[in-house]
Enzyme design. Structure first.
Site, short mmCIF file in Angstrom:
data_model
loop_
_atom_site.label_atom_id
_atom_site.label_comp_id
_atom_site.label_asym_id
_atom_site.label_seq_id
_atom_site.Cartn_x
_atom_site.Cartn_y
_atom_site.Cartn_z
N GLY A 237 -21.06 24.38 -1.49
CA GLY A 237 -19.70 24.23 -1.97
C GLY A 237 -18.68 24.38 -0.85
CG HIS A 238 -19.09 22.32 3.04
ND1 HIS A 238 -20.05 21.58 2.39
CD2 HIS A 238 -18.41 21.47 3.84
CE1 HIS A 238 -19.97 20.33 2.80
NE2 HIS A 238 -18.98 20.23 3.67
N GLY B 54 -14.92 23.24 -1.25
CA GLY B 54 -14.05 23.92 -2.19
C GLY B 54 -13.20 24.98 -1.49
CB SER C 240 -15.23 34.15 -12.17
OG SER C 240 -13.99 34.29 -12.83
CB SER C 241 -12.41 38.91 -12.40
OG SER C 241 -11.39 37.94 -12.53
CB CYS C 242 -13.50 35.05 -16.44
SG CYS C 242 -14.83 33.94 -15.97
CE1 TYR D 210 -16.76 28.83 -13.59
CE2 TYR D 210 -15.49 30.83 -13.99
CZ TYR D 210 -16.07 29.93 -13.11
OH TYR D 210 -15.96 30.14 -11.74
CE LYS E 275 -19.17 30.84 -11.39
NZ LYS E 275 -19.80 30.46 -10.10
N PRO F 236 -14.92 37.88 -7.43
CG PRO F 236 -14.40 35.68 -6.83
CD PRO F 236 -15.55 36.57 -7.25
CG LEU G 288 -10.54 33.93 -5.27
CD1 LEU G 288 -11.85 33.24 -4.91
CD2 LEU G 288 -10.26 35.06 -4.30
CG HIS H 30 -7.50 29.09 -11.51
ND1 HIS H 30 -8.38 28.42 -10.70
CD2 HIS H 30 -8.25 29.68 -12.47
CE1 HIS H 30 -9.62 28.60 -11.15
NE2 HIS H 30 -9.56 29.36 -12.22
CD1 TRP I 33 2.46 25.91 -19.82
CD2 TRP I 33 0.32 26.24 -20.31
NE1 TRP I 33 1.91 24.68 -20.04
CE2 TRP I 33 0.59 24.85 -20.35
CE3 TRP I 33 -0.98 26.68 -20.59
CZ2 TRP I 33 -0.39 23.91 -20.66
CZ3 TRP I 33 -1.95 25.75 -20.89
CH2 TRP I 33 -1.66 24.38 -20.93
#
Length: 312
Positions: A14-15, A17, A111-113, A140, A144, A167, A170, A183, A206
Site C-alpha cells: 500500500g505504498h 496510500g 484503525s481506532s474504529c 470495516y 480490522k 492509529p 490520520l 475522512h 456535517w
C-alpha cells in the site's frame, strides 16, 4: 540503535496510500536501502495466488501491511460489503502468505474504529471486543479486528512476530480529498478552501459539531511504525495517537483560520455524528519510548501547503 540492518528487505504494502507513502519516506530518511514496492497493477492483493507467489519469491525480512480500502463515514456506510470483503481478503492474503513464505516480522496497520462505540475514554487496548461497534463503519471495523486476531493467532500458533498498530484519525500529504469518500479533516479542508475561492460567507459542516476526535499527522504515524520495527516490538496491539482531542467545531475553526476563510459555520444536524468521542490511550507505546511530535495546528498548516501544491 536500530535492531534492523539498513539493507534488510522491507515490503511496504500500500505504498501509494497516505500511510504507506509516509512509511516509505520515513524508511528512506532512516537510511534503509532495500525497500520492496509493488503497485496495484503489479500485484493485486485480492489475488491470493499472486500474493503467495510474490512473498515466496521475494521473502522480505519485514512487512508493513498498510494497504486497505478506506473511506469516511458516508463511504463506510454505503459500501459496506466492499469494505469488509476487500479488507478481509487483503489481510488474509498478506498475513497468511507471509507466514507460508517464512516471514517472521510483520506490522498490521488497523484503525481506532475497532473499539466499541461507547467505551470509556481514553480508549485502552484492552477495551477491544468489550461492546458494540459504531454501526456506520461496523463492516470495516470487523475486518480490522480480524486482522488483529490473525496476527495474534499466527504468533501463538507459529511463533511469528506480527504486531498490530491502531492509529487514530490520520491526515497529511497524499490524503484523499474526495468529498463523498474522505475522512472529516481532509473533507473540511477542501470544503473550506473551495468556499474561500467562491467567496462564500457560510461553511456547512456535517453533524452537530459536538463529537470529539483525535488527529495524528501521518508522518508521526510512520515514525511510530519504524520505531516499533527498530525496537523489536513484535507482538501485541498498540494504539498510536497524540493523546489529545478536539471537537469537530474546534477542528473546523482551526482549518478556517489556516485557510483564511472568515465566514460562519453552519452545522447540518440531519447528517450523522458517528461516535460521540474517540480518544486513544497512548500510554502503552509511550512507555516504550515513542510520542507524537506534530501538534494539530502545525500539522494542518503543513497539510494545507501540500494541498495547495499537489492537489488544488
Amino acid at each position: 540503535m536500530s535492531a534492523v540492518n539498513k539493507d534488510a528487505k522491507i515490503y511496504v504494502a500500500g505504498h501509494r496510500g497516505m500511510v504507506g507513502s509516509a512509511i516509505v519516506r520515513r524508511l528512506i530518511a532512516g537510511g534503509y536501502t532495500n525497500i520492496l514496492l509493488r503497485t496495484h497493477g503489479e500485484l493485486d492483493l485480492l489475488d491470493q495466488t499472486r500474493v503467495k507467489e510474490f512473498l515466496s519469491l521475494e521473502k522480505p525480512d519485514y512487512i508493513f501491511l498498510a494497504a486497505a480500502k478506506v473511506g469516511g463515514i458516508q463511504a463506510n456506510n454505503i459500501y459496506r460489503a466492499d469494505f469488509i470483503y476487500q479488507n478481509l481478503l487483503m489481510e488474509a492474503n498478506v498475513i497468511g502468505g507471509a507466514h507460508q513464505a517464512g516471514v517472521k516480522d510483520l506490522m498490521f496497520l488497523g484503525s481506532s474504529c475497532i473499539y466499541p462505540r461507547d467505551c470509556a475514554q481514553p480508549i485502552k487496548e484492552e477495551y477491544l471486543l468489550t461492546g458494540p461497534l459504531e454501526p456506520t463503519n461496523e463492516p470495516y471495523a470487523i475486518a480490522k479486528i480480524a486482522g488483529v486476531k490473525l496476527c495474534e493467532s499466527y504468533n501463538r500458533q507459529f511463533g511469528t512476530r506480527y504486531v498490530s498498530a491502531m492509529p487514530t484519525n490520520l491526515y497529511g500529504p497524499n490524503d484523499n480529498y474526495d468529498l463523498y469518500n474522505s475522512h472529516v479533516l481532509p473533507a473540511l479542508l477542501k470544503k473550506t478552501h473551495e468556499a474561500k475561492l467562491r467567496g462564500d460567507r457560510k461553511l456547512v459542516v456535517w453533524g452537530s459539531g459536538k463529537p470529539m476526535r483525535e488527529f495524528l499527522y501521518v508522518d508521526d504515524m510512520a515514525d511510530a511504525c519504524v520505531f516499533m520495527m527498530e525496537n523489536g516490538i513484535g507482538e501485541g496491539l498498540f494504539n498510536v495517537g497524540t493523546g489529545t482531542d478536539v471537537t469537530i467545531r474546534e477542528l473546523a475553526e482551526t482549518i478556517m483560520r489556516t485557510v483564511g476563510f472568515d465566514g460562519e459555520i453552519e452545522f447540518d444536524s440531519r447528517k450523522p455524528d458517528g461516535t460521540p468521542r474517540k480518544l486513544l490511550d497512548v500510554s502503552l507505546l509511550a512507555g516504550r519510548g515513542w510520542t507524537a511530535k506534530v501538534d494539530l495546528g502545525r500539522g494542518i498548516a503543513m497539510t494545507y501547503q501540500d494541498y495547495l501544491v499537489n492537489v488544488s
